[in-house]
Design a protein around this motif. Structure first.
Motif, short mmCIF file in Angstrom:
data_model
loop_
_atom_site.label_atom_id
_atom_site.label_comp_id
_atom_site.label_asym_id
_atom_site.label_seq_id
_atom_site.Cartn_x
_atom_site.Cartn_y
_atom_site.Cartn_z
N CYS A 156 -53.38 -33.73 28.69
CA CYS A 156 -53.61 -32.28 28.70
C CYS A 156 -52.98 -31.66 27.45
N VAL B 65 -52.10 -28.71 27.02
CA VAL B 65 -51.14 -27.65 27.36
C VAL B 65 -49.82 -28.26 27.84
N CYS B 66 -49.89 -29.24 28.77
CA CYS B 66 -48.66 -29.73 29.40
C CYS B 66 -48.45 -31.24 29.23
N CYS C 244 -55.97 -31.51 34.61
CA CYS C 244 -54.69 -32.18 34.79
C CYS C 244 -54.14 -31.78 36.15
N ARG D 293 -51.67 -30.10 36.92
CA ARG D 293 -51.13 -28.73 37.00
C ARG D 293 -52.22 -27.66 36.95
N HIS E 64 -54.73 -27.22 34.64
CA HIS E 64 -55.40 -26.85 33.38
C HIS E 64 -56.75 -27.55 33.34
ZN ZN Z 1 -51.95 -29.48 31.95
#
Ligand code: ZN
Ligand code: SAM
Length: 291
Positions: free
Chosen positions: A21, A23-24, A37, A39, A41
């Motif tokens: 991902c 972002v994370c 993902c 989380r 996203h």
């Molecule tokens: Zn993520």
């Protein structure tokens, strides 16, 4: 000949285990036409078969324009750079070796995917990941070979790729982020770099007012890679191309000169060149092993 099929999200299904991902950095999973993902996203696979994982500043249109990408596709399809593709494929196959089955070959700044497709032809079973900041390039790369997954991402920033998963990384006339390339490569992986020499297109430089290739390019490349890679071989390739005015237009329009010369002005200058003209294409290919 590379396998040409209609792109769809299944191209990415075999590549998704190499991605993370943006972002994370959690692992991604492909469900229907969306990468997600744990989380939450989510990134939709475009109908043209690529996925946009660009999350940095700016916008993913910053790379090559639609016009440049089209010129690149048309010029490369003429076969003038086929010897370069062949040498890249030979060096790639020698680097990847018999472990090619299911290994990941990454190209950052992959453009239309022309070189990556030829490399995959020589590495049966390997998966290709084409990363480009231009969505126009990613669209074409997604169609270039049945084993290419194409991603829009910034190759000068963190790659949305898991660490230590890439067997071979290619950088062909594209930006190189040595730190990130080192992170994503397996410890026994390799980086294959192609750059133009100062003789590249020398016959056109003055008449068309093209950018000069820096004579110190090779030294700059070595010093940028040195903290992360050992040099492991260098190869020179020089071609004499006999080009028409149309081919010169495509060649100049597909590269960095397109950002500096207005297309109308370029045509005016090309009209003064007698055709066909013999033009030198001059490249250095180098292999680097992670430290
Ligand atoms: Zn993520
Ligand atoms: C000169 S082209 C080479 C394309 C391809 N490797 C080839 O030789 O056909 C450079 C490519 O790098 C891409 N590019 C430029 N900046 C980039 C970045 N920060 N991250 C990823 N790709 C980038 C451009 O969009 C373009 O497709």
């Amino acid at each position: 000949m590379s396998a040409q099929t209609q792109p769809s999200s299944h191209y990415l299904s075999s590549a998704v285990r190499f991605l993370c991902c943006p972002v994370c950095t959690a692992d991604l999973e492909l469900r229907a036409t969306t990468l997600r993902c744990s989380r939450g996203h989510a990134f939709d696979v475009a109908r043209q078969g690529y996925v946009n994982l660009f999350v940095g500043r700016g916008h993913p249109g910053r790379g090559d324009t639609a016009r440049m990408v089209e010129a690149r596709e048309r010029f490369l399809s003429s076969g003038h750079y086929a010897p370069l593709a062949q040498l890249l494929a030979e060096l790639a196959a020698a680097s990847v070796g018999p472990a090619a089955e299911d290994s990941c070959i990454l190209e950052v700044g992959a453009g239309t995917g022309y070189y990556l497709a030829r490399v995959l032809d020589r590495c049966p079973g390997a998966r290709g990941l084409a990363v480009d900041i231009s969505k126009f390039a990613a669209r074409r790369a997604a169609r270039a070979h049945a084993r290419i997954g194409a991603i829009v991402a910034d190759g000068e920033n963190s790659f949305p790729l898991r660490s230590g998963t890439v067997t071979l990384a290619l950088s062909v006339f594209a930006p190189r982020n040595a730190d990130e390339l080192h992170r994503v490569l397996k410890p026994r992986g390799a980086l294959l770099v192609a750059t133009p020499t100062s003789r590249h297109l020398q016959e056109l430089t003055e008449p068309l007012g093209l950018l000069h290739v820096d004579e110190c390019k090779a030294e700059r490349l070595s010093s940028r890679l040195a903290p992360y890679f050992h040099p492991s071989g260098q190869h020179a390739l020089e071609l004499k191309l006999l080009l028409s005015r149309m081919e010169i237009t495509l060649l100049v329009s597909m590269g960095p000169n397109a950002f500096h010369i207005d297309p109308v002005e370029l045509q005016r200058r090309i009209a003064h060149v007698a055709e066909p003209i013999e033009v030198t294409a001059s490249f250095t290919l180098s292999v680097h092993r992670p430290k």
